[in-house]
Design an enzyme around this catalytic site. Structure first.
Site, PDB file in Angstrom:
ATOM      1  N   GLY A 696       0.755  -1.212   0.010  1.00 15.52           N
ATOM      2  CA  GLY A 696       0.100  -0.023   0.005  1.00 15.52           C
ATOM      3  C   GLY A 696       0.857   1.305   0.006  1.00 15.52           C
ATOM      4  O   GLY A 696       2.118   1.086   0.417  1.00 15.52           O
ATOM      5  N   CYS A 697       0.195   2.363  -0.121  1.00 15.12           N
ATOM      6  CA  CYS A 697       0.889   3.629  -0.442  1.00 15.12           C
ATOM      7  C   CYS A 697       1.561   4.274   0.880  1.00 15.12           C
ATOM      8  O   CYS A 697       2.451   4.437   0.987  1.00 15.12           O
ATOM      9  CB  CYS A 697       0.113   4.743  -1.200  1.00 15.12           C
ATOM     10  SG  CYS A 697      -1.659   4.681  -0.796  1.00 15.12           S
TER      11      CYS A 697
END
Length: 879
Positions: A696-697
């Site tokens: 995920g970012c």
């Protein structure tokens, strides 16, 4: 000759010894190195924050081999200390990269090297003038300096000079400020530019005395007339005049960009002016500042000894530029004019040629081998390339009978490497031979240099075949098959092979470690690809694995990897499409979106692609037929499972096995999937994987921001994260409603967010994560509070991060807390801040990332590249 580590250790052990002032003199290598073991000052010795261990780590992270450190230290210490290097430091470097600069200079000081620093302060002066209501004026690019401007400049130069001097003193470096009285000058044109000077002389005695007494000179670019009037002088001009007076081995211009760049935006590694100047200046892209810089550097080098070179580099790369063959920025030197021979009669001295050929060989039959090689050259076509002193010699056998030209001999002395003749010769080879093949021993200490010169390579039982210019897939296949079956004879040298009976040697012999040659190959084939970041050379060439693992890509036709994107409507999907469009070796064949089915895909130019609505059954059948090499699942959490299972089903009974990269969170906690964060996960694991969970970012930035300190954690890190509203997706919600976000910030999932669990599980340490969304579109900022298990300084911590991420092209360690606006649209992560509280046991680290790029699409492409056999950074503009 002492190793770099030994120098550092002994330097740390004898910091309190003083040296008496003495006259300027040339210092032999051993004396100069001994001097690095002492601290020169009339004051009491003080500890340095740059510990011996830290220096060794810093050295090893910047230098590719101990041999290079030793040979360059030997070179630099073979001249008087005043002639080591002149380094020009721009005002922007003092503002934005002070820590990197000071660390690099402290390292040089510790190993007994004393560069002379000349600094400017242009950007700071512009700001100060604006504050005082003075509008900066320039004529023909030169600042007009009136009385008020000069007064402000004087105060500023004093301040900036002392800032650098004090920072060096804190590192244990004795530095002496010189704000005036070094440069003599006269008015350049008083009516036109006011108090601007033209340097007429350099008082170098004060500089020599300072160095002789163990002080690093720090100079401003202010000059004085004979009557004592202070004049402003351009710092580049001042550095050049100082270089003319001192004739140093190196003139260094520190630059934020880290070098000069060509028409394609690639950094120019090296320029040999004697060979390349006229050609370079005729190029359309060499204009404006680049043209002027090259011209000025040539004019400078024409007045200096041939051994002097100019380097344009980033301040953090100073050690690498000075102590490695590979370098870091753009190296410019006059070079050596090459000579050529196409017959043995062209050589002035045949016995000298034999001695050059024999210097790479040992053993009782070395003479016989060389004599047979000479006999071979008498009867066959060849072209030799060499310098006047024959510090470097290359012999190429021409293309013949459908085979590529062969580099049969390349031998370089230590002096040849140091004076860059090797690159000079290879530049000539590439001009004359569009295709070239050669072999090198796998354990050659300079193997990285060869990787840089090649487009592809193949390892065969201890030896490596390199080639460039062979672009036709069938030719590549034939070349590799011939190599694995026939060894060296496949290079078209069967006659040579029979004459030498397999006795020619490739790499440097034990008796001569400073030169290179070639040898025959054994027969067992092993496919190999250079690991990005491990191979570092003067000219960066994107390394593409010409033959990735069977089943991941068609290894006989070498077609581009065929990609299918499932779910392309969102922001991440669009960014990935843009990256794939620019990728030289990936072909987007299918894009699936139920809402957009039947419409033309915009932004992809390689072929016309129409959106489809692919079902799991479609995916299963495509996988079974072997239509796709890589599936990218760009679907919301909890949606992609049927498509993944369809790929599994399609693999049954099929030899084809594609790669799956999932952008959702569905498989990030599944141990059967590989977690795809290349900077923290072993790249070999990703390269061998067929199913990769893209991080995920938020989680990517948080992990990179915490990972270097995991072993030093004294409690739970707390991550305060803020994302732009693109992170909330395209589906309308309060989190991406601009009106709702204006003058607002929205916290969500205050506990138990999935990224909290993701970060904790990957780092092996519990963390607290509080995400927020704000009104900007893209980009994430993390402020991370990290408890420590011991007292540490900000400088210590920053060094840990620099060491951990040395060589990582998509991680940038900065001084100040990074800003979201500076990371937007970029493909990496910036980490900075490193502020420690009064207790010394808590640090705040900040990290920024573009959530759509390194936080999603760029990282996806990194993983695709690795798994499909390409260079990790292929198709990615690095930071």
């Amino acid at each position: 000759m002492l190793s770099a580590c030994a120098v550092a250790i002994r330097a740390g052990a004898r910091r309190s010894v003083r040296r008496l002032p003495g006259k300027t003199r040339a210092i032999p290598a051993t004396a100069s190195l001994r001097r690095s073991q002492r601290q020169f000052s009339s004051s009491a010795s003080r500890p340095t924050d740059l510990s011996t261990r830290g220096m060794i780590v810093q050295t090893l992270s910047s230098v590719s081999s101990k041999r290079e450190v030793q040979q360059y230290l030997s070179l630099f210490t073979s001249v008087s200390s005043q002639r080591f290097a002149v380094i020009k430091v721009g005002g922007a470097i003092l503002t934005d990269y002070l820590d990197e600069l000071v660390s690099s200079l402290a390292f040089l000081y510790t190993v007994g090297l004393y560069p002379i620093i000349v600094h400017g302060a242009g950007p700071q002066l512009n700001s100060l003038l604006e504050m005082h209501g003075v509008e900066p004026k320039f004529e023909e690019g030169i600042r007009v300096t009136d009385v008020k401007t000069l007064r402000i400049a004087l105060d500023l130069f004093m301040e900036e000079n002392m800032k650098l001097v004090n920072a060096l003193e804190e590192k244990g470096v004795h530095a002496q400020p010189f704000t005036t009285n070094i440069f003599r000058a006269e008015y350049l044109n008083k009516e036109k530019w006011g108090f601007v000077g033209k340097v007429t002389g350099v008082r170098k005695e004060a500089i020599e005395t300072a160095i002789n007494n163990g002080y690093m000179p720090i100079l401003t670019s202010l000059a004085e007339t004979d009557s004592g009037q202070i004049l402003n002088v351009n710092a580049d001009v001042a550095a050049a005049e100082l270089a003319r007076a001192l004739e140093p081995l190196k003139v260094v211009y520190l630059s934020e960009k880290g070098g000069l760049f060509d028409a394609a935006g690639q950094k120019i590694s090296a320029i040999n002016l004697d060979e390349e100047y006229e050609h370079l200046m005729s190029q359309d892209w060499v204009k404006y500042g680049t043209r002027l810089k090259i011209k000025e550097i040539k004019e400078l080098l024409d007045t200096l000894p041939r051994a002097t070179s100019v380097a344009i580099i980033h301040p953090g790369e100073l050690q690498k530029e000075l102590f490695t063959d590979s370098g870091a920025g753009t190296l410019i030197r006059r070079g050596s004019k090459l000579q050529y021979a196409t017959s043995l009669s062209d050589f002035k001295d045949l016995d000298a040629l034999k001695q050059v050929l024999i210097r790479d060989r040992d053993g009782p039959n070395a003479d016989a081998i060389v004599n047979k090689y000479i006999d071979f050259l008498k009867e066959n076509e060849f072209k030799a390339y060499y310098d006047e002193k024959m510090n470097a010699l290359a012999i190429v056998l021409p293309a013949k009978d459908g085979r590529q030209a062969t580099l049969a001999t390349l031998t370089i002395t230590k002096s040849g490497w140091l004076t860059n003749i090797a690159d000079n010769i290879f530049t000539a080879l590439k001009k004359e031979h569009p295709q070239l093949v050669w072999t090198v021993k796998e354990d050659d200490e300079n193997l990285g240099w060869f990787f840089d010169k090649a487009d592809g390579s193949l390892t065969n039982d201890g030896s490596v075949m390199f080639y460039y210019g062979v672009e036709n897939p069938q030719e590549v296949v034939k070349l590799m098959k011939d190599f694995t079956q026939n060894g060296r004879a496949m290079l078209g040298n069967s006659n040579l092979e029979s004459r030498l009976h397999g006795a020619a040697k490739t790499s440097s012999s034990p008796a001569s470690k400073q030169s290179r040659g070639f040898s025959t190959l054994a027969r067992r084939p092993i496919l190999s690809t250079p690991v990005m970041g491990a191979i570092k050379g003067r000219t960066y060439v994107t390394q593409t694995n010409p033959n990735p693992p069977i089943g991941k890509r068609n290894a006989t036709t070498f077609q581009p990897a065929r990609v299918a994107l499932i779910g392309a409507r969102g922001y991440t999907g669009q960014e990935l499409i843009r990256l794939l469009d620019a990728h030289p070796n990936m072909d987007l064949r299918h894009v699936s979106s139920r809402e957009l089915a039947g419409k033309k895909l915009e932004g992809y130019t390689k072929r016309e692609v129409i959106y489809e609505s692919l079902s799991p059954d479609d995916v299963r059948d495509m996988e079974k037929r072997g239509d796709i090499d890589c599936w990218v699942m760009a679907l919301p959490n909890g949606v992609c499972k049927p498509f993944v299972e369809a790929v599994y089903e399609g693999r049954k009974g099929s030899d084809h096995k594609s790669v799956i990269v999932d952008l959702s969170a569905d498989y990030r906690f599944d141990n059967s999937w590989t977690y795809g964060l290349p900077e923290l996960v072993q790249r070999n694991n990703i390269a061998e994987a067929t199913q990769i969970a893209n991080p995920g970012c938020y989680a990517t930035a948080a992990q990179l921001g915490i990972a270097p300190l995991v072993e030093h954690l004294g409690g739970m890190p707390h991550i305060f994260g803020v994302s732009g509203y693109s992170g909330a997706g395209t589906k309308p919600s309060p989190k991406n409603d601009v009106e709702n976000l204006t003058n607002n910030i929205i916290p969500y999932s205050l506990t138990g967010h999935i990224h909290e669990r993701e970060v904790g599980s990957q780092l092996g340490a519990e963390v607290a994560f509080i995400p927020h969304v704000a009104v900007w579109f893209r980009g994430i900022h993390h402020t991370i509070s990290i408890p420590l298990n011991k007292t540490m300084t900000s400088r210590d911590i920053r060094q840990i991060y620099q060491d951990r991420y040395a060589g990582e092209k998509l991680v940038k360690v900065v001084g100040e807390a990074p800003l979201v606006k500076n990371i937007s649209g970029k493909h990496g992560v910036e980490i900075g801040g490193f502020e420690v509280d009064k207790s010394g046991k808590r640090v705040v680290v900040c990290a920024t990332i573009d959530n759509l790029l390194k936080g999603a699409a760029t990282q996806c492409l990194q993983n695709m590249n690795l798994a499909l056999g390409y260079s990790e950074y292929e198709g990615i503009p690095v930071m």
